[in-house]
Design an enzyme around this catalytic site. Sequence first.
Site, PDB file in Angstrom:
ATOM      1  NE  ARG A   1      -3.145  -9.569   0.188  1.00 52.02           N
ATOM      2  CZ  ARG A   1      -1.914  -9.041   0.318  1.00 52.02           C
ATOM      3  NH1 ARG A   1      -0.926  -9.775   0.791  1.00 52.02           N
ATOM      4  NH2 ARG A   1      -1.680  -7.789  -0.025  1.00 52.02           N
TER       5      ARG A   1
ATOM      6  NE  ARG B   1     -10.490  -6.503  -7.287  1.00 55.57           N
ATOM      7  CZ  ARG B   1      -9.500  -6.166  -6.469  1.00 55.57           C
ATOM      8  NH1 ARG B   1      -8.236  -6.315  -6.863  1.00 55.57           N
ATOM      9  NH2 ARG B   1      -9.756  -5.698  -5.269  1.00 55.57           N
TER      10      ARG B   1
ATOM     11  CE  LYS C   1     -10.616  -6.707  -0.198  1.00 52.93           C
ATOM     12  NZ  LYS C   1     -10.276  -5.283  -0.158  1.00 52.93           N
TER      13      LYS C   1
ATOM     14  CG  ASP D   1      -5.541  -7.195   1.771  1.00 52.87           C
ATOM     15  OD1 ASP D   1      -6.643  -7.313   1.207  1.00 52.87           O
ATOM     16  OD2 ASP D   1      -4.791  -6.219   1.590  1.00 52.87           O
TER      17      ASP D   1
ATOM     18  NE  ARG E   1      -7.772 -12.046  -1.750  1.00 48.49           N
ATOM     19  CZ  ARG E   1      -6.958 -11.014  -1.567  1.00 48.49           C
ATOM     20  NH1 ARG E   1      -7.158 -10.179  -0.562  1.00 48.49           N
ATOM     21  NH2 ARG E   1      -5.943 -10.818  -2.390  1.00 48.49           N
TER      22      ARG E   1
ATOM     23  NE  ARG F   1      -2.577   4.692   0.347  1.00 44.81           N
ATOM     24  CZ  ARG F   1      -3.168   3.519   0.040  1.00 44.81           C
ATOM     25  NH1 ARG F   1      -2.455   2.529  -0.491  1.00 44.81           N
ATOM     26  NH2 ARG F   1      -4.460   3.353   0.244  1.00 44.81           N
TER      27      ARG F   1
ATOM     28  CB  SER G   1      -0.900   0.012   1.240  1.00 40.71           C
ATOM     29  OG  SER G   1      -1.831  -1.024   1.175  1.00 40.71           O
TER      30      SER G   1
HETATM   31  C1  S3P Z   1      -5.640  -1.330  -0.120  1.00 38.77           C
HETATM   32  C2  S3P Z   1      -6.925  -1.369   0.361  1.00 38.77           C
HETATM   33  C3  S3P Z   1      -7.697  -2.617   0.532  1.00 38.77           C
HETATM   34  C4  S3P Z   1      -6.812  -3.865   0.430  1.00 38.77           C
HETATM   35  C5  S3P Z   1      -5.826  -3.761  -0.691  1.00 38.77           C
HETATM   36  C6  S3P Z   1      -4.911  -2.559  -0.492  1.00 38.77           C
HETATM   37  C7  S3P Z   1      -4.968  -0.035  -0.243  1.00 38.77           C
HETATM   38  O1  S3P Z   1      -8.669  -2.692  -0.495  1.00 38.77           O
HETATM   39  O2  S3P Z   1      -7.604  -5.010   0.283  1.00 38.77           O
HETATM   40  O3  S3P Z   1      -5.020  -4.922  -0.749  1.00 38.77           O
HETATM   41  O4  S3P Z   1      -3.732   0.012  -0.414  1.00 38.77           O
HETATM   42  O5  S3P Z   1      -5.662   1.000  -0.143  1.00 38.77           O
HETATM   43  P1  S3P Z   1     -10.124  -2.019  -0.343  1.00 38.77           P
HETATM   44  O6  S3P Z   1      -9.965  -0.568  -0.299  1.00 38.77           O
HETATM   45  O7  S3P Z   1     -10.885  -2.471  -1.560  1.00 38.77           O
HETATM   46  O8  S3P Z   1     -10.690  -2.598   0.931  1.00 38.77           O
END
Ligand code: S3P
Length: 448
Positions: free
Chosen positions: A403, A129, A354, A327, A358, A33, A29
């Site tokens: 995962r 998705r 996801k 996750d 899952r 970013r 994440s």
């Molecule tokens: C993430 C948010 C989550 C997570 C993903 C990473 C992120 O998803 O499942 O692996 O970096 O903002 P969601 O925002 O769909 O819950």
Amino acid sequence: MSGHGDPIPMTSRACGALSGEAHVPGDKSISHRSLILGAMAVGETKVSGLLEGQDVLDTGRAMQAFGAGVINHGGGNWSVHGVGVGGFAEPDQVIDCGNSGTGVRLIMGAMATSPITATFTGDASLNGRPMGRITDPLALFGTQSYGRKNGRLPMTIVGAQDAAPVRYTVPMPSAQVKSAVLLAGLNAAGETVVIEKEATRDHSERMLTGFGANLSVEDTSEGRVITLQGQPELKPQTITVPRDPSSAAFPVCAGIVAQGSEVLVPGIGLNPTRAGLFTTLQEMGADLTFENMREEGGEPVADLRAKFSDNMKGIEVPPERAASMIDEYPVLSVVAAFATGKTVMRGVKELRVKESDRIDAMARGLEACGVTIEEDEDTFIVHGMGAGGVPGGGTCATHLDHRIAMSFMVLGLGTEKPVHIDDGGPIATSFPIFEDLMRDLGANITRD
Ligand code: S3P
């Protein structure tokens, strides 16, 4: 990249104790970013410890397509030469985000309030998705989107000219949606307000503040109210990416389920919006300890020590914890199979959208390995069989989901018979060193 090449079938077998240290890669994440915010700052952002998984590499390529400079200096050190808020150029190629929902959704937000057009695609998982959860709030800024039926990729986004700021309550617990709206709000003059009823991972808020945006967060009866002042000049940063708690989950859980093991996983970010799995494992009676608690780059960090745990009990996971371990439910369901009694996971319907569904993927694979499952749209229940009591022997479909693949490889380390997966290729999206790291601990994980 929109495909993973030929499937890589893999097998995992119990082989006694795992031991040693597992140095897991940088947080996915935060890596996404770092590249996106680096591209929206003016000047050079330096990033060390970047996750060099395919998802993040695809985001890096996308930032280049929008005009930023992204340079790999080797050894996990990267730099991003940003073009500033509103400075994105129109890409002259389709943006392929591969397998990454985070990548595509955050990038759509980041370009949505610039007067440029971009077309996005991904692999078969990503193209299945839902993107309406992003394009609905982006439409409030004046952004237009043209996708396939039901808001699926490939999709063209036409960025808004002179975007007006928005006030938006996120309808589902999603850090991706929250972050997309905040990134879009960067180039809208005035105050963009995002409200989330349940707290989700807060990396965007922390990092936007670090890059110099004027952002405030208030806990109110409505929820967490995040207010962002538009059109800041973001200042380039030097970022050290912490190690990923979601990747740490795999060697930690492997240490818990493989007989006689003791595994140390150092330097793991324990941001409370991410650390729900570890609390849950402790509540189940797993032998998991936090050592050397410290703060690094404004985030709580610890070394995790996990030992084989043959006395775990199934629990009811509090639904309000779901966002902080979203996750990690697949690998939790594996650990739950080795506990005694039921582990009940409620409020988990987000798992169905996801990289794969899952709940379905784990349920079918666990059943193929002799575990009894109950499920409905929003609930997942695993009937534990106790340490040493899980038969294994199944072949589990991974549905292009990293995962799911890694969770079943952890399962096989504690089952009577080997566990097979049809395709371990997707592991490279988030944890390219998984096989080597697990083998270094002593795990018997092979390509067939
Ligand atoms: C993430 C948010 C989550 C997570 C993903 C990473 C992120 O998803 O499942 O692996 O970096 O903002 P969601 O925002 O769909 O819950």
